[in-house]
Write a protein that holds these residues in place. Structure first.
Motif, PDB file in Angstrom:
ATOM      1  N   GLY A  72       9.660  55.384 -30.508  1.00 46.61           N
ATOM      2  CA  GLY A  72       7.926  55.282 -30.239  1.00 46.61           C
ATOM      3  C   GLY A  72       7.539  56.693 -30.462  1.00 46.61           C
ATOM      4  O   GLY A  72       8.230  57.679 -30.404  1.00 46.61           O
ATOM      5  N   TRP A  73       6.147  56.587 -30.595  1.00 50.85           N
ATOM      6  CA  TRP A  73       5.555  57.840 -30.650  1.00 50.85           C
ATOM      7  C   TRP A  73       5.515  58.993 -29.763  1.00 50.85           C
ATOM      8  O   TRP A  73       5.756  60.162 -30.064  1.00 50.85           O
ATOM      9  CB  TRP A  73       3.908  57.427 -31.016  1.00 50.85           C
ATOM     10  N   SER A  74       5.857  58.310 -28.550  1.00 46.29           N
ATOM     11  CA  SER A  74       5.695  59.126 -27.221  1.00 46.29           C
ATOM     12  C   SER A  74       7.404  59.673 -27.059  1.00 46.29           C
ATOM     13  O   SER A  74       7.569  60.761 -26.271  1.00 46.29           O
ATOM     14  CB  SER A  74       5.139  58.747 -26.048  1.00 46.29           C
ATOM     15  N   THR A 112       6.010  55.028 -34.536  1.00 43.28           N
ATOM     16  CA  THR A 112       7.178  54.959 -34.581  1.00 43.28           C
ATOM     17  C   THR A 112       8.015  55.287 -35.517  1.00 43.28           C
ATOM     18  O   THR A 112       7.602  55.110 -36.690  1.00 43.28           O
ATOM     19  CB  THR A 112       7.481  53.433 -34.482  1.00 43.28           C
ATOM     20  N   MET A 113       8.960  56.015 -35.402  1.00 42.32           N
ATOM     21  CA  MET A 113       9.727  56.650 -36.581  1.00 42.32           C
ATOM     22  C   MET A 113      11.516  56.258 -36.580  1.00 42.32           C
ATOM     23  O   MET A 113      11.987  55.771 -35.291  1.00 42.32           O
ATOM     24  CB  MET A 113       9.966  58.114 -36.487  1.00 42.32           C
ATOM     25  N   THR A 146      29.753  56.866 -42.730  1.00 38.25           N
ATOM     26  CA  THR A 146      29.604  57.462 -43.968  1.00 38.25           C
ATOM     27  C   THR A 146      28.359  56.749 -44.707  1.00 38.25           C
ATOM     28  O   THR A 146      28.713  55.415 -45.140  1.00 38.25           O
ATOM     29  CB  THR A 146      30.760  57.505 -44.963  1.00 38.25           C
ATOM     30  N   ALA A 147      27.453  57.503 -45.084  1.00 34.84           N
ATOM     31  CA  ALA A 147      26.213  56.632 -45.697  1.00 34.84           C
ATOM     32  C   ALA A 147      25.306  57.625 -46.084  1.00 34.84           C
ATOM     33  O   ALA A 147      25.209  58.953 -45.676  1.00 34.84           O
ATOM     34  CB  ALA A 147      25.668  55.510 -44.846  1.00 34.84           C
ATOM     35  N   VAL A 148      24.203  57.329 -46.937  1.00 32.74           N
ATOM     36  CA  VAL A 148      23.076  58.275 -47.190  1.00 32.74           C
ATOM     37  C   VAL A 148      21.978  57.647 -45.926  1.00 32.74           C
ATOM     38  O   VAL A 148      21.622  56.386 -45.749  1.00 32.74           O
ATOM     39  CB  VAL A 148      22.471  57.688 -48.271  1.00 32.74           C
ATOM     40  N   TYR A 149      21.589  58.583 -44.970  1.00 33.89           N
ATOM     41  CA  TYR A 149      20.592  58.300 -44.098  1.00 33.89           C
ATOM     42  C   TYR A 149      19.375  58.743 -44.424  1.00 33.89           C
ATOM     43  O   TYR A 149      18.963  59.959 -44.926  1.00 33.89           O
ATOM     44  CB  TYR A 149      21.077  59.341 -42.822  1.00 33.89           C
ATOM     45  N   SER A 150      18.510  57.800 -44.321  1.00 33.03           N
ATOM     46  CA  SER A 150      17.162  57.980 -44.565  1.00 33.03           C
ATOM     47  C   SER A 150      16.152  57.953 -43.228  1.00 33.03           C
ATOM     48  O   SER A 150      16.396  56.990 -42.667  1.00 33.03           O
ATOM     49  CB  SER A 150      16.609  57.333 -45.475  1.00 33.03           C
ATOM     50  N   CYS A 151      15.205  58.621 -43.150  1.00 29.94           N
ATOM     51  CA  CYS A 151      14.058  58.659 -42.165  1.00 29.94           C
ATOM     52  C   CYS A 151      12.865  57.583 -42.643  1.00 29.94           C
ATOM     53  O   CYS A 151      12.600  57.671 -43.942  1.00 29.94           O
ATOM     54  CB  CYS A 151      13.636  59.636 -41.281  1.00 29.94           C
TER      55      CYS A 151
END
Length: 125
Positions: A52-54, A33-34, A91-96
């Protein structure tokens, strides 16, 4: 080696769109999952979306439902976040991020152990 690298942030006017990308350094994350999180100045990091992964199962925080879309292309080891109808409060810093448990769809940042460096999204009014 940084496991996840985000790109695509920038400055956009309210109502505009951006597409964020998160490229993984290894195909290992194709089975995870990401998620995307964001952090605005002076505020806590908050969950935005997960997939999810798929790619079948997706999850969104209420604030972005109907405006943001998360997707992934495992052939490219990349997760995307399409941001539409942007508002100044986006407005923000977006991180994965990827969780410690590959199948977790947790919305809590502390359940994620792999992070990118983040990309700045600024929405002007």
């Amino acid at each position: 080696q940084v496991p996840l690298v985000e790109s695509g942030g920038g400055l956009v006017q309210a109502g505009g769109s951006l597409r964020l990308s998160c490229e993984a350094s290894t195909r290992t994350f194709n089975s995870y999952t990401m998620a995307w999180f964001r952090q605005a100045p002076g505020k806590e990091r908050e969950f935005v979306a997960a997939i999810g992964w798929s790619g079948v199962n997706t999850y969104y925080t209420d604030a972005v439902k109907g405006r943001f879309t998360i997707s992934r292309d495992n052939a490219k080891n990349t997760v995307y976040l399409q941001l539409n109808s942007l508002k100044p409060e986006d407005t923000a810093v977006y991180s994965c991020a990827a969780p410690s448990s590959p199948n977790s769809n947790s919305q809590f940042w502390y359940d994620y152990i792999y992070w990118g460096q983040g990309t700045q999204v600024t929405v002007s009014s």
